[in-house]
Design an enzyme around this catalytic site. Structure first.
Site, PDB file in Angstrom:
ATOM      1  N   GLY A 185      -3.988  18.276 -18.628  1.00 13.29           N
ATOM      2  CA  GLY A 185      -3.225  17.588 -17.598  1.00 13.29           C
ATOM      3  C   GLY A 185      -4.051  16.638 -16.746  1.00 13.29           C
ATOM      4  CB  SER A 186      -5.871  14.317 -16.804  1.00 13.07           C
ATOM      5  OG  SER A 186      -5.584  14.316 -18.185  1.00 13.07           O
ATOM      6  NE  ARG A 187      -3.448   8.201 -11.046  1.00 17.21           N
ATOM      7  CZ  ARG A 187      -2.948   7.992  -9.831  1.00 17.21           C
ATOM      8  NH1 ARG A 187      -2.170   8.897  -9.279  1.00 17.21           N
ATOM      9  NH2 ARG A 187      -3.241   6.903  -9.165  1.00 17.21           N
TER      10      ARG A 187
END
Length: 217
Positions: A185-187
């Site tokens: 999960g990240s950006r």
């Protein structure tokens, strides 16, 4: 389906835990409990393996095009002040990756790697604007052949605990080359020159290496 190298050790441990857990339950000679445990543990193992998938894709390359650096959803398109490297106004486009997206990161343009820096930080939700400056992150700057510099920032999220970057200062990399991987999960933020034509829309689902985020003038 290929498995990314970042997943080899984690998947091996997950398979071992799955086998040991279900083996111990089998030894209890409780068939209903065994079936229940199998129905719970197998999807978790399958999701772990799926998280590290590495798809084969054709690169939608172009000299003036900015490709999506990751799979996910566009959560930011705005002009902002970039304070780490440029120290001036830039156009920021951000892609949020959920747990169900491919988590490989790719370079949006071709060029020479001018700057790479990892920052320790917090693990707030990657959806939040402050995650770009407060979370664990790695900043990479690519200088294109015409001298244009593009900044790419990999950001850890609430569940992500490790940002992996393969680019090194001085490397020359192709558009769509593998930049790194962020676990769980990240950006990814991309900072472009002000005036760049953005072709993606807010909330649009994008595909890394293929979706064109923007075109340079």
């Amino acid at each position: 389906m290929r498995i990314h190298k970042e997943g080899y050790a984690i998947i091996a441990v997950a398979i071992l835990i799955w086998a040991l857990l279900n083996g111990l339950v089998w030894e209890t000679h409780e068939p209903y409990f065994f079936v229940f445990m199998l129905l719970i543990s197998t999807p978790v193992l399958a999701l772990t393996i799926r998280f590290f998938r590495y798809p084969e894709r054709e690169i939608n390359s172009g000299d003036k095009t900015i490709l999506a650096p990751a799979d996910g959803q566009i959560v930011t398109i705005e002009e902002t002040t970039e304070t780490e490297y440029f120290q001036d106004r830039r156009l920021q486009v951000s892609v949020f990756m959920s747990l169900f997206n491919v988590h490989v990161n790719w370079l949006p343009v071709a060029g020479k790697i001018k700057y790479v820096k990892h920052h320790n930080g917090r693990y707030m939700s990657a959806y939040l604007p402050k995650s770009s400056t407060d979370n664990e992150r790695t900043t990479t700057v690519v200088e294109m052949e015409d001298g244009t510099e593009i900044l790419v920032r990999q950001i850890a999220g609430a569940m992500a605990k490790r940002v992996v970057t393969y680019a090194n200062e001085g490397d020359t990399m192709e558009q769509g080359g593998e930049l790194g991987f962020i676990k769980f999960g990240s950006r990814v933020d991309v900072f472009l020159p002000v005036g760049t034509e953005v072709t993606a829309d807010m909330c649009e689902a994008v595909t890394g290496r293929q979706t064109i985020l923007a075109r340079l003038k």
